[in-house]
Design an enzyme around this catalytic site. Sequence first.
Site, PDB file in Angstrom:
ATOM      1  N   GLY A  50       0.784  -1.230   0.000  1.00  0.00           N
ATOM      2  CA  GLY A  50       0.000   0.000   0.000  1.00  0.00           C
ATOM      3  C   GLY A  50       0.814   1.278   0.000  1.00  0.00           C
ATOM      4  N   GLU A 104       3.778   4.597   6.113  1.00  0.00           N
ATOM      5  CA  GLU A 104       2.536   3.838   5.943  1.00  0.00           C
ATOM      6  C   GLU A 104       1.547   4.586   5.054  1.00  0.00           C
ATOM      7  OE1 GLU A 104       1.021   1.273   5.914  1.00  0.00           O
ATOM      8  OE2 GLU A 104       0.992   0.113   7.754  1.00  0.00           O
ATOM      9  N   ASP A 105       0.741   3.813   4.325  1.00  0.00           N
ATOM     10  CA  ASP A 105      -0.323   4.428   3.538  1.00  0.00           C
ATOM     11  C   ASP A 105      -1.437   4.930   4.456  1.00  0.00           C
ATOM     12  OD1 ASP A 105      -0.997   1.857   4.315  1.00  0.00           O
ATOM     13  OD2 ASP A 105      -1.735   1.205   2.369  1.00  0.00           O
ATOM     14  N   ASP A 108      -5.195   2.508  10.584  1.00  0.00           N
ATOM     15  CA  ASP A 108      -6.621   2.312  10.858  1.00  0.00           C
ATOM     16  C   ASP A 108      -6.779   1.775  12.279  1.00  0.00           C
ATOM     17  OD1 ASP A 108      -9.272   1.609  10.867  1.00  0.00           O
ATOM     18  OD2 ASP A 108      -9.194   0.263   9.166  1.00  0.00           O
ATOM     19  N   PHE A 157     -14.047   3.048   3.930  1.00  0.00           N
ATOM     20  CA  PHE A 157     -13.095   2.273   3.134  1.00  0.00           C
ATOM     21  C   PHE A 157     -12.721   3.047   1.882  1.00  0.00           C
ATOM     22  CE2 PHE A 157     -11.795  -0.970   0.065  1.00  0.00           C
ATOM     23  CZ  PHE A 157     -10.781  -1.562   0.799  1.00  0.00           C
ATOM     24  N   ILE A 158     -11.432   3.225   1.671  1.00  0.00           N
ATOM     25  CA  ILE A 158     -10.960   3.978   0.509  1.00  0.00           C
ATOM     26  C   ILE A 158      -9.968   3.145  -0.317  1.00  0.00           C
ATOM     27  CG2 ILE A 158     -11.303   6.309   1.482  1.00  0.00           C
ATOM     28  CD1 ILE A 158      -7.966   5.611   1.723  1.00  0.00           C
ATOM     29  N   ASP A 164      -5.706  -0.654  -2.019  1.00  0.00           N
ATOM     30  CA  ASP A 164      -6.412  -1.593  -2.886  1.00  0.00           C
ATOM     31  C   ASP A 164      -7.732  -2.091  -2.322  1.00  0.00           C
ATOM     32  OD1 ASP A 164      -5.106  -3.152  -0.774  1.00  0.00           O
ATOM     33  OD2 ASP A 164      -5.797  -4.895  -1.898  1.00  0.00           O
ATOM     34  N   ARG A 170      -4.831   0.035  -6.876  1.00  0.00           N
ATOM     35  CA  ARG A 170      -3.596   0.655  -6.370  1.00  0.00           C
ATOM     36  C   ARG A 170      -3.044   1.698  -7.337  1.00  0.00           C
ATOM     37  NH1 ARG A 170      -1.993  -2.256  -1.889  1.00  0.00           N
ATOM     38  NH2 ARG A 170      -2.246  -4.505  -1.930  1.00  0.00           N
TER      39      ARG A 170
HETATM   40  P1  5GP Z   1      -4.489  -1.311  10.584  1.00  0.00           P
HETATM   41  O1  5GP Z   1      -3.574  -2.462  10.898  1.00  0.00           O
HETATM   42  O2  5GP Z   1      -4.022  -0.001  11.184  1.00  0.00           O
HETATM   43  O3  5GP Z   1      -5.926  -1.616  10.884  1.00  0.00           O
HETATM   44  O4  5GP Z   1      -4.532  -1.128   9.043  1.00  0.00           O
HETATM   45  C1  5GP Z   1      -3.393  -0.999   8.369  1.00  0.00           C
HETATM   46  C2  5GP Z   1      -3.455  -1.523   6.956  1.00  0.00           C
HETATM   47  O5  5GP Z   1      -4.752  -1.957   6.541  1.00  0.00           O
HETATM   48  C3  5GP Z   1      -3.069  -0.399   6.072  1.00  0.00           C
HETATM   49  O6  5GP Z   1      -1.693  -0.335   5.929  1.00  0.00           O
HETATM   50  C4  5GP Z   1      -3.787  -0.742   4.793  1.00  0.00           C
HETATM   51  O7  5GP Z   1      -2.967  -1.583   4.034  1.00  0.00           O
HETATM   52  C5  5GP Z   1      -5.024  -1.463   5.248  1.00  0.00           C
HETATM   53  N1  5GP Z   1      -6.177  -0.525   5.315  1.00  0.00           N
HETATM   54  C6  5GP Z   1      -6.694   0.105   6.395  1.00  0.00           C
HETATM   55  N2  5GP Z   1      -7.734   0.897   6.063  1.00  0.00           N
HETATM   56  C7  5GP Z   1      -7.884   0.763   4.724  1.00  0.00           C
HETATM   57  C8  5GP Z   1      -8.799   1.353   3.759  1.00  0.00           C
HETATM   58  O8  5GP Z   1      -9.694   2.164   4.041  1.00  0.00           O
HETATM   59  N3  5GP Z   1      -8.614   0.964   2.478  1.00  0.00           N
HETATM   60  C9  5GP Z   1      -7.653   0.082   2.078  1.00  0.00           C
HETATM   61  N4  5GP Z   1      -7.591  -0.199   0.795  1.00  0.00           N
HETATM   62  N5  5GP Z   1      -6.789  -0.471   2.951  1.00  0.00           N
HETATM   63  C10 5GP Z   1      -6.890  -0.128   4.255  1.00  0.00           C
HETATM   64 MG    MG Z   2      -0.245  -0.376   4.597  1.00  0.00          MG
END
Ligand code: 5GP
Ligand code: MG
Length: 182
Positions: A50, A104-105, A108, A157-158, A164, A170
């Site tokens: 990402g 990081e992208d 969440d 969700f984006i 992706d 992507r």
């Molecule tokens: P976390 O572990 O903080 O919940 O989420 C981290 C990873 O989940 C991010 O690096 C990303 O790859 C994916 N992610 C979280 N939210 C989104 C979203 O809204 N869209 C997409 N495509 N990926 C997400």
């Molecule tokens: Mg990521």
Amino acid sequence: MGRVKLYDKTFRTFIPYEKIEKAIDGVAEKVNADFRDCTDIPILLCVLNGSIMFTAELMKRLDFNCEIVSIKLSSYSGTQSTGDVRQVMGLTADITGRRIIIVEDIVDSGNTIMELRRILAAKGAASSSICTMLLKPDACRKDLHPEYVAMEIPNDFIVGFGLDYNELGRNLKDIYILDQEE
Ligand code: 5GP
Ligand code: MG
């Protein structure tokens, strides 16, 4: 403004490229301010897949010597986090004693960052800070305080700009949000 269809879901433009670029200008300036005079060589840790586009855009704007290391983690399936962070590919270089800027992208639930911090500590990193393109409000619950945040977004969700939906989207230049009206 447009719509894209990825598999069964429709997404509409949410953050246009021009706005993303400006936000990255701003966050890069903050990273530069903190690292410009460093005497060590910090590592930018690109969290695949990402973070690919954000890492590329960010590094163009950095004016100190830095190296790139990658790691591949995975936790999402479809539009939901599984809560289980898998290491798909390990660190691509030795990071012992190095200062790490995690790129990081999106942050969440914060699970990915927590797992990354565990991995970095186990591999002997000197320190780590977080530079994320996007931050969702849920992250606050994990007591995570990313040092550098380009943009904050609501809990939706984006896709696009590296992010992706089941590996599609992507390559989109803008960021899109799931269209609720389907
Ligand atoms: P976390 O572990 O903080 O919940 O989420 C981290 C990873 O989940 C991010 O690096 C990303 O790859 C994916 N992610 C979280 N939210 C989104 C979203 O809204 N869209 C997409 N495509 N990926 C997400
Ligand atoms: Mg990521």
